[in-house]
Design a protein around this motif. Structure first.
Motif, PDB file in Angstrom:
ATOM      1  N   SER A   7      53.565  29.356  42.872  1.00  0.00           N
ATOM      2  CA  SER A   7      52.889  29.868  44.063  1.00  0.00           C
ATOM      3  C   SER A   7      53.284  29.032  45.268  1.00  0.00           C
ATOM      4  O   SER A   7      53.693  27.876  45.136  1.00  0.00           O
ATOM      5  CB  SER A   7      51.367  29.794  43.858  1.00  0.00           C
ATOM      6  N   ASP A   8      53.153  29.631  46.438  1.00  0.00           N
ATOM      7  CA  ASP A   8      53.327  28.897  47.692  1.00  0.00           C
ATOM      8  C   ASP A   8      54.636  28.088  47.706  1.00  0.00           C
ATOM      9  O   ASP A   8      54.638  26.874  47.907  1.00  0.00           O
ATOM     10  CB  ASP A   8      52.094  28.016  47.946  1.00  0.00           C
ATOM     11  N   ILE A   9      55.727  28.830  47.512  1.00  0.00           N
ATOM     12  CA  ILE A   9      57.068  28.235  47.555  1.00  0.00           C
ATOM     13  C   ILE A   9      57.413  27.839  48.994  1.00  0.00           C
ATOM     14  O   ILE A   9      58.019  26.798  49.245  1.00  0.00           O
ATOM     15  CB  ILE A   9      58.107  29.249  47.016  1.00  0.00           C
ATOM     16  N   HIS A  10      57.015  28.692  49.922  1.00  0.00           N
ATOM     17  CA  HIS A  10      57.116  28.393  51.356  1.00  0.00           C
ATOM     18  C   HIS A  10      58.512  27.976  51.811  1.00  0.00           C
ATOM     19  O   HIS A  10      58.680  27.022  52.576  1.00  0.00           O
ATOM     20  CB  HIS A  10      56.072  27.347  51.771  1.00  0.00           C
ATOM     21  N   GLY A  11      59.513  28.706  51.334  1.00  0.00           N
ATOM     22  CA  GLY A  11      60.867  28.504  51.856  1.00  0.00           C
ATOM     23  C   GLY A  11      61.485  27.164  51.519  1.00  0.00           C
ATOM     24  O   GLY A  11      62.450  26.756  52.156  1.00  0.00           O
ATOM     25  N   GLY A  33      52.572  34.510  45.573  1.00  0.00           N
ATOM     26  CA  GLY A  33      52.595  34.737  47.014  1.00  0.00           C
ATOM     27  C   GLY A  33      52.998  33.535  47.834  1.00  0.00           C
ATOM     28  O   GLY A  33      53.065  32.411  47.351  1.00  0.00           O
ATOM     29  N   ASP A  34      53.277  33.807  49.122  1.00  0.00           N
ATOM     30  CA  ASP A  34      53.815  32.829  50.065  1.00  0.00           C
ATOM     31  C   ASP A  34      55.158  32.263  49.588  1.00  0.00           C
ATOM     32  O   ASP A  34      55.333  31.052  49.430  1.00  0.00           O
ATOM     33  CB  ASP A  34      52.805  31.717  50.390  1.00  0.00           C
ATOM     34  N   VAL A  35      56.095  33.181  49.394  1.00  0.00           N
ATOM     35  CA  VAL A  35      57.475  32.776  49.103  1.00  0.00           C
ATOM     36  C   VAL A  35      58.082  32.128  50.347  1.00  0.00           C
ATOM     37  O   VAL A  35      58.913  31.230  50.248  1.00  0.00           O
ATOM     38  CB  VAL A  35      58.315  34.004  48.661  1.00  0.00           C
ATOM     39  N   ASN A  61      49.646  35.469  52.483  1.00  0.00           N
ATOM     40  CA  ASN A  61      49.389  35.730  53.901  1.00  0.00           C
ATOM     41  C   ASN A  61      50.623  35.456  54.762  1.00  0.00           C
ATOM     42  O   ASN A  61      50.889  36.171  55.729  1.00  0.00           O
ATOM     43  CB  ASN A  61      48.175  34.930  54.391  1.00  0.00           C
ATOM     44  N   HIS A  62      51.422  34.444  54.408  1.00  0.00           N
ATOM     45  CA  HIS A  62      52.644  34.182  55.181  1.00  0.00           C
ATOM     46  C   HIS A  62      53.679  35.283  54.981  1.00  0.00           C
ATOM     47  O   HIS A  62      54.393  35.641  55.919  1.00  0.00           O
ATOM     48  CB  HIS A  62      53.222  32.813  54.804  1.00  0.00           C
ATOM     49  N   ASP A  63      53.742  35.814  53.756  1.00  0.00           N
ATOM     50  CA  ASP A  63      54.670  36.921  53.495  1.00  0.00           C
ATOM     51  C   ASP A  63      54.303  38.138  54.343  1.00  0.00           C
ATOM     52  O   ASP A  63      55.179  38.821  54.882  1.00  0.00           O
ATOM     53  CB  ASP A  63      54.628  37.313  52.003  1.00  0.00           C
ATOM     54  N   CYS A 115      46.227  36.443  41.674  1.00  0.00           N
ATOM     55  CA  CYS A 115      45.876  36.796  43.048  1.00  0.00           C
ATOM     56  C   CYS A 115      46.411  35.683  43.947  1.00  0.00           C
ATOM     57  O   CYS A 115      46.764  34.602  43.461  1.00  0.00           O
ATOM     58  CB  CYS A 115      44.362  36.942  43.202  1.00  0.00           C
ATOM     59  N   HIS A 116      46.481  35.943  45.254  1.00  0.00           N
ATOM     60  CA  HIS A 116      46.907  34.864  46.156  1.00  0.00           C
ATOM     61  C   HIS A 116      45.715  33.967  46.496  1.00  0.00           C
ATOM     62  O   HIS A 116      45.721  32.782  46.211  1.00  0.00           O
ATOM     63  CB  HIS A 116      47.559  35.421  47.425  1.00  0.00           C
ATOM     64  N   GLY A 117      44.685  34.542  47.108  1.00  0.00           N
ATOM     65  CA  GLY A 117      43.502  33.754  47.482  1.00  0.00           C
ATOM     66  C   GLY A 117      42.404  33.865  46.447  1.00  0.00           C
ATOM     67  O   GLY A 117      42.061  32.889  45.775  1.00  0.00           O
ATOM     68  N   GLY A 147      46.423  30.994  44.180  1.00  0.00           N
ATOM     69  CA  GLY A 147      47.167  30.012  44.960  1.00  0.00           C
ATOM     70  C   GLY A 147      46.472  29.761  46.279  1.00  0.00           C
ATOM     71  O   GLY A 147      45.263  29.559  46.329  1.00  0.00           O
ATOM     72  N   HIS A 148      47.242  29.746  47.368  1.00  0.00           N
ATOM     73  CA  HIS A 148      46.717  29.779  48.739  1.00  0.00           C
ATOM     74  C   HIS A 148      46.205  28.423  49.247  1.00  0.00           C
ATOM     75  O   HIS A 148      46.436  28.067  50.393  1.00  0.00           O
ATOM     76  CB  HIS A 148      45.618  30.841  48.824  1.00  0.00           C
ATOM     77  N   THR A 149      45.486  27.650  48.404  1.00  0.00           N
ATOM     78  CA  THR A 149      44.967  26.358  48.875  1.00  0.00           C
ATOM     79  C   THR A 149      46.001  25.246  48.728  1.00  0.00           C
ATOM     80  O   THR A 149      45.854  24.182  49.336  1.00  0.00           O
ATOM     81  CB  THR A 149      43.720  25.922  48.078  1.00  0.00           C
ATOM     82  N   HIS A 150      47.019  25.453  47.898  1.00  0.00           N
ATOM     83  CA  HIS A 150      48.042  24.440  47.621  1.00  0.00           C
ATOM     84  C   HIS A 150      47.457  23.223  46.904  1.00  0.00           C
ATOM     85  O   HIS A 150      48.043  22.144  46.940  1.00  0.00           O
ATOM     86  CB  HIS A 150      48.749  23.971  48.903  1.00  0.00           C
ATOM     87  N   VAL A 151      46.302  23.390  46.280  1.00  0.00           N
ATOM     88  CA  VAL A 151      45.652  22.274  45.576  1.00  0.00           C
ATOM     89  C   VAL A 151      45.393  22.708  44.131  1.00  0.00           C
ATOM     90  O   VAL A 151      44.665  23.681  43.901  1.00  0.00           O
ATOM     91  CB  VAL A 151      44.317  21.897  46.249  1.00  0.00           C
TER      92      VAL A 151
END
Ligand code: ZN
Length: 243
Positions: A7-11, A33-35, A61-63, A115-117, A147-151
């Motif tokens: 999750s949350d790969i963020h580029g 989510g948030d690739v 959400n970033h996607d 789910c994302h959030g 995912g989403h919280t990155h924690v």
């Protein structure tokens, strides 16, 4: 079968490649989510995900903002700068791929949903017991991954709700029959739990366990690309702190 949870790969391509190498052979990949967003390699990260032979992918959400589905008005200043850069950098085919990603929650199999959030709202953050209870009530499978919280976080609901905060690599969660689980395996590309190592999970359906892992990656290379792209300094250096 082993299933990779990311999750949350963020580029962050260096982090993604390190995770794929550390995870070893897997039969399926779950992408929560948030690739894209924040990092300097949105296209290369999307290309990696598109190339998985077997994967279930949902949007973050970033996607959504990068694909033009939503405006960036809900984002803070730095995230807004980064998503504008990302939107401009995306190849048209990758922008179309992002725009077509399904919204979570998505049922993966009899035991698992993603789910994302949260399962009741893809954009809501799980920050405490109240959010976790509401998410577990909405979940339709015994293991709900978010995912989403990155924690990284493991909520277990049996006769009561308990939270375990995984620290370090190789945190093993045995998946029992009696409990329900709400689990965040952490962020690949922008961890925020104070540990800069890339985070991911592996579900082993034979052993009936979920393992949360951390791996080092070439942070310096990822940061150099962000600096060269003139992405905000604060986003570059937070990778060192895992915050
Ligand atoms: Zn994110």
């Amino acid at each position: 079968m082993r299933t990779l949870v990311i999750s949350d790969i963020h580029g962050n391509l260096e982090a993604l490649d390190a995770v794929l190498a550390a995870a070893g052979p897997v039969g399926h990949v779950l992408v929560l989510g948030d690739v894209v967003g924040y990092g300097a390699d949105p296209n290369a990260c999307i290309d990696r995900v598109r190339a998985f032979p077997s994967a279930t992918v949902i949007r973050g959400n970033h996607d959504k903002v990068a694909a033009g589905i939503e405006p960036s008005t809900g984002f803070n200043h730095l995230a807004r700068i980064a998503i504008a850069w990302t939107t401009a950098a995306l190849r048209p085919d990758n922008a179309a791929w992002l725009a077509a990603l399904p919204q979570g929650p998505v049922i993966v199999d009899a035991g698992t949903e993603i789910c994302h959030g949260t399962p009741f709202d893809e954009d809501v953050y799980v920050f405490g017991d109240g959010d976790a209870r509401r998410a577990l009530r909405a979940a339709r499978r015994p293991l709900c991954l978010y995912g989403h919280t990155h924690v990284p976080a493991i909520y277990t609901l049996d006769d009561r709700l308990s939270l375990t905060t995984p620290h370090g690599a190789h945190v093993v969660l045995p998946l029992g029959d009696e409990a329900r689980y709400l689990v965040n395996c952490g962020s690949v590309g922008q961890p925020r739990d104070g540990d800069p190592h890339a985070a991911f999970g592996v579900i082993d359906s034979d052993r009936r366990e979920l393992v949360i892992e951390r791996t080092d990656y070439d942070r310096t290379a990822a940061q150099a690309k962000m600096l060269a792209a003139h992405l905000p300094d604060a986003l570059v250096w937070r990778l060192d702190r895992g915050q």
